[in-house]
Each structure stands twice: as structure tokens, then as C-alpha cells.
Design an enzyme around this catalytic site. Structure first.
Site: not given
Ligand code: 8X3
Length: 253
Positions: A141, A154
Site C-alpha cells: 500500500s 495499519y
Molecule cells: C489503503 C491506502 O491511504 O487508505 O491501503 O491507507 S490508505
């Protein structure tokens, strides 16, 4: 030549399901795993209609026994695994560190995005080494490149995926096994509904005034990476909507 076989985790929706459809259209056979049996059944039927031979079973990457049984049964059924798409992953909440009151959300993200990916990878890579070919595609990501407030854990999981991908590429040097990381920014899937526990207003606000990437846009890139000539190893592919810049900058309309 036999059809190529791709294993996709988190295959029942979003990027996983879109990748399954595209690879079926490109002539791959599929091993599909996800937690939600009904949705998995739908995508299995859809990809069969597109001509793929499909092995699909429920898979919970947070459960070692589930992963072990899944990989063994899939390998017994198909005999090889050419491509592994480590797609299963999720975000829970946007709570700042000092405001988080329990370990639960942090634990689930770490256990799914990092430990889950490791559990699947460590069982599939020996199969690829044994057969003498393979391609591991990890879903990273942009959150693995730039962190943001409320996204500490995350982002930590996606920074972790980036570290794992880099280590794996070094560990596999000398084997004809490719390692690719596809790192998208804003993609409109049920990602935000999951993150905001089904709060549609909050989920919709994420994409307000932006044309986000779609699951199909990301699947296009995965499909491109796995269909290059076998000596071509695409390393890290960072992709964003044109309205999204680095460091979380968004030009909303
Ligand atoms: C998702 C990208 O920017 O929403 O993996 O965290 S974000």
C-alpha cells in the site's frame, strides 16, 4: 503447456475477486481462499464460467491450521502453484495511538496483514522452490511508504509487508522465483466500510470529490506483472489515483 495456477487470498471481494476474474480471463486456473463462504462461492462460480478450473475453500489467514489445511488440499488438488497473490488484508479504525483503548483492532491488523501473509508465504515458497518456478505478488500500500495520523498500525503492517517483500526477494535470489509488490493508494472497495465498521457516511467521505482507483485497476497491474516473460521481475509498483499525491495529499474536486 499446462495452464498456469494462481493462488489468491482474500479472493471473495475487492482486489482479490477482480484479480481472480482477470486471471481466469487470461487462462489461469485458480486456487481461491477467503473467510466468507457465500461470496467465495459466487466468485468461484463466476471464474469457472470464464473457463478456469477452480479450487476454492474457506481460508482464515489468522489461523495456522486453516492455512496449513488450505495449502495442502490445494496443492494435492492441483499439483503446483505458479503464482501466489497475497491479497488478504484489512484496516480497522483510524484511532490515534493515545486514544486506542484495546489491543483488538491492532492485533487483528497485525495478525492478518503481516502474520497471515507470512503463514501463507512460508508454505507456498517451498513448493515453488521444489518445482523450480513461481511468482509471489504481495499487496502492499502507499500506507507502507508514508504513515499518517490515525493509521499507525495499519501503516506499520504495510511497512512490514514492504520489509518482508524485500527480504523475500533477497532470500530467493538464485531461484527462478519472482517477487513483486503492488502498492496502491486510494482504491474504492469495501476497504473503508470495513475500516469504519460499516459506517457508510464515513466510508463515502474517503472518496468524496475523488475518482479513486477501482479493484479492476489494481487487478490490471497484477495481471500485467504475472504475464511478463519469466526473466522479467517487476519489483515495487506504487499506484495512485491521479488526484492523490504522496504524504496523503488529495486534490478533491
Ligand atoms: C489503503 C491506502 O491511504 O487508505 O491501503 O491507507 S490508505
Amino acid at each position: 503447456m499446462n495452464k498456469r495456477i494462481a493462488l489468491i487470498t482474500g479472493a471473495s471481494s475487492g482486489i482479490g475477486a477482480a484479480t481472480a476474474r482477470q486471471l481466469a480471463d487470461l487462462g489461469f486456473d485458480l486456487i481461491l481462499g477467503a473467510r466468507r463462504e457465500d461470496r467465495l462461492h459466487d466468485i468461484a462460480e463466476d471464474t469457472k464460467r470464464r473457463g478456469a478450473r477452480v479450487f476454492s475453500r474457506t481460508l482464515d489467514v489468522t489461523d495456522l491450521k486453516s492455512v496449513t489445511t488450505f495449502i495442502k488440499e490445494a496443492h494435492d488438488a492441483f499439483g503446483s502453484i505458479d503464482v501466489l497473490v497475497n491479497n488478504a488484508g484489512l484496516a480497522r479504525g483510524v484511532t490515534r495511538i493515545a486514544e486506542q483503548t484495546s489491543d483488538e483492532e491492532w492485533q487483528e491488523m497485525l495478525d492478518t496483514n503481516v502474520m497471515g501473509l507470512l503463514r501463507v508465504t512460508r508454505l507456498v515458497v517451498p513448493i515453488m522452490i521444489e518445482q523450480g518456478y513461481g511468482h509471489v505478488v504481495n499487496l502492499g500500500s502507499t500506507a507502507g511508504h508514508d504513515a499518517y495520523a490515525g493509521g499507525s498500525v495499519y501503516c506499520a503492517t504495510k511497512f512490514g509487508v514492504r520489509a518482508i517483500t524485500s527480504a523475500l526477494r533477497q532470500e530467493l535470489l538464485g531461484h527462478p522465483i519472482r517477487v513483486t509488490s503492488v502498492d496502491p493508494g486510494m482504491v474504492e472497495t469495501d476497504f473503508s466500510m470495513v475500516r469504519y465498521s460499516g459506517n457508510k457516511d464515513k466510508a463515502d467521505a474517503v472518496y468524496a470529490g475523488v475518482t479513486p482507483l477501482t479493484a479492476e485497476d489494481v487487478a490490471d497491474v497484477i495481471a500485467f506483472a504475472v504475464t511478463r516473460k519469466s526473466h522479467v521481475d517487476l519489483d515495487t509498483i506504487v499506484m495512485r489515483p491521479v488526484q492523490q499525491g504522496p504524504y496523503g495529499q488529495i486534490a478533491r474536486k
